[in-house]
Design a protein around this motif. Structure first.
Motif, PDB file in Angstrom:
ATOM      1  N   THR A 123       1.254   7.049  -6.747  1.00 56.43           N
ATOM      2  CA  THR A 123       0.497   8.057  -7.132  1.00 56.43           C
ATOM      3  C   THR A 123       0.898   9.555  -6.700  1.00 56.43           C
ATOM      4  N   THR A 124       1.703   9.566  -5.668  1.00 51.69           N
ATOM      5  CA  THR A 124       2.412  10.990  -5.291  1.00 51.69           C
ATOM      6  C   THR A 124       3.712  10.764  -5.035  1.00 51.69           C
ATOM      7  N   ASN A 125       4.531  11.511  -5.920  1.00 52.36           N
ATOM      8  CA  ASN A 125       5.949  11.306  -5.797  1.00 52.36           C
ATOM      9  C   ASN A 125       6.431  12.384  -4.530  1.00 52.36           C
ATOM     10  N   ASN A 126       6.527  11.598  -3.252  1.00 47.68           N
ATOM     11  CA  ASN A 126       6.686  12.592  -2.275  1.00 47.68           C
ATOM     12  C   ASN A 126       8.136  11.978  -1.414  1.00 47.68           C
ATOM     13  N   GLN A 127       8.637  12.680  -0.891  1.00 45.97           N
ATOM     14  CA  GLN A 127       9.966  11.932  -0.041  1.00 45.97           C
ATOM     15  C   GLN A 127       9.494  11.533   1.166  1.00 45.97           C
ATOM     16  N   ASP A 128       8.283  12.010   1.963  1.00 46.63           N
ATOM     17  CA  ASP A 128       7.796  11.139   3.089  1.00 46.63           C
ATOM     18  C   ASP A 128       7.344   9.889   2.937  1.00 46.63           C
ATOM     19  N   THR A 129       6.597   9.889   1.725  1.00 43.68           N
ATOM     20  CA  THR A 129       6.056   8.516   1.427  1.00 43.68           C
ATOM     21  C   THR A 129       7.319   7.391   1.093  1.00 43.68           C
ATOM     22  N   LEU A 130       8.286   8.105   0.314  1.00 42.32           N
ATOM     23  CA  LEU A 130       9.612   7.194   0.308  1.00 42.32           C
ATOM     24  C   LEU A 130      10.046   6.629   1.516  1.00 42.32           C
ATOM     25  N   LYS A 131       9.933   7.695   2.229  1.00 45.76           N
ATOM     26  CA  LYS A 131      10.769   7.253   3.662  1.00 45.76           C
ATOM     27  C   LYS A 131       9.726   6.323   4.586  1.00 45.76           C
ATOM     28  N   LEU A 132       8.692   6.478   4.423  1.00 42.40           N
ATOM     29  CA  LEU A 132       7.650   5.607   5.092  1.00 42.40           C
ATOM     30  C   LEU A 132       7.772   3.956   4.420  1.00 42.40           C
ATOM     31  N   CYS A 133       7.689   4.216   2.872  1.00 42.72           N
ATOM     32  CA  CYS A 133       7.963   2.727   2.375  1.00 42.72           C
ATOM     33  C   CYS A 133       9.279   2.233   2.812  1.00 42.72           C
ATOM     34  N   GLN A 134      10.224   2.717   2.953  1.00 42.65           N
ATOM     35  CA  GLN A 134      11.609   2.286   3.218  1.00 42.65           C
ATOM     36  C   GLN A 134      11.550   1.712   4.886  1.00 42.65           C
ATOM     37  N   LEU A 192       0.919  -1.426  -0.105  1.00 43.25           N
ATOM     38  CA  LEU A 192       0.121  -0.078  -0.026  1.00 43.25           C
ATOM     39  C   LEU A 192       0.976   1.145  -0.035  1.00 43.25           C
ATOM     40  N   SER A 193       2.044   1.216   0.825  1.00 40.73           N
ATOM     41  CA  SER A 193       2.827   2.343   0.920  1.00 40.73           C
ATOM     42  C   SER A 193       3.612   2.659  -0.473  1.00 40.73           C
ATOM     43  N   VAL A 194       3.960   1.337  -1.499  1.00 40.84           N
ATOM     44  CA  VAL A 194       4.565   1.337  -2.877  1.00 40.84           C
ATOM     45  C   VAL A 194       3.382   2.171  -3.557  1.00 40.84           C
TER      46      VAL A 194
END
Length: 91
Positions: A44-55, A37-39
């Motif tokens: 959908t949104t290219n955001n650094q916060d979501t990338l950090k959450l995904c990692q 879900l995080s991926v």
């Protein structure tokens, strides 16, 4: 139905281990679902916060998979296959 006492004890042991293993496998599946879900949100949104959450989610999944391997719930090759497929999604 087992008749000897050793078979009765063994069947109780098998049931106990099956329930324990199921808890680990369910936890792994839930963390993988959360990671996916995080991926999807990264797509959908290219955001650094979501990338950090995904990692962070990926490291959580790795941790749970490695614990399952350590306790002989998953085979090490199965774990490696799962981990590589999940890492490939992040790329």
């Amino acid at each position: 139905m087992p008749q000897t006492t050793s078979h009765i004890k063994n069947s109780k042991l098998i049931l106990r281990n099956r329930n324990s293993n199921k808890k680990y496998k369910i936890a792994i599946k839930q963390s993988i679902k959360q990671y996916l879900l995080s991926v999807k949100s990264i797509i959908t949104t290219n955001n650094q916060d979501t990338l950090k959450l995904c990692q962070d989610n990926l490291s959580t999944v790795y941790k749970k998979i490695d614990k399952a391997v350590k306790k002989n719930i998953l085979h090490k090759n199965t774990a490696a296959r799962k981990k590589s497929r999940l890492a490939k999604l992040l790329k």
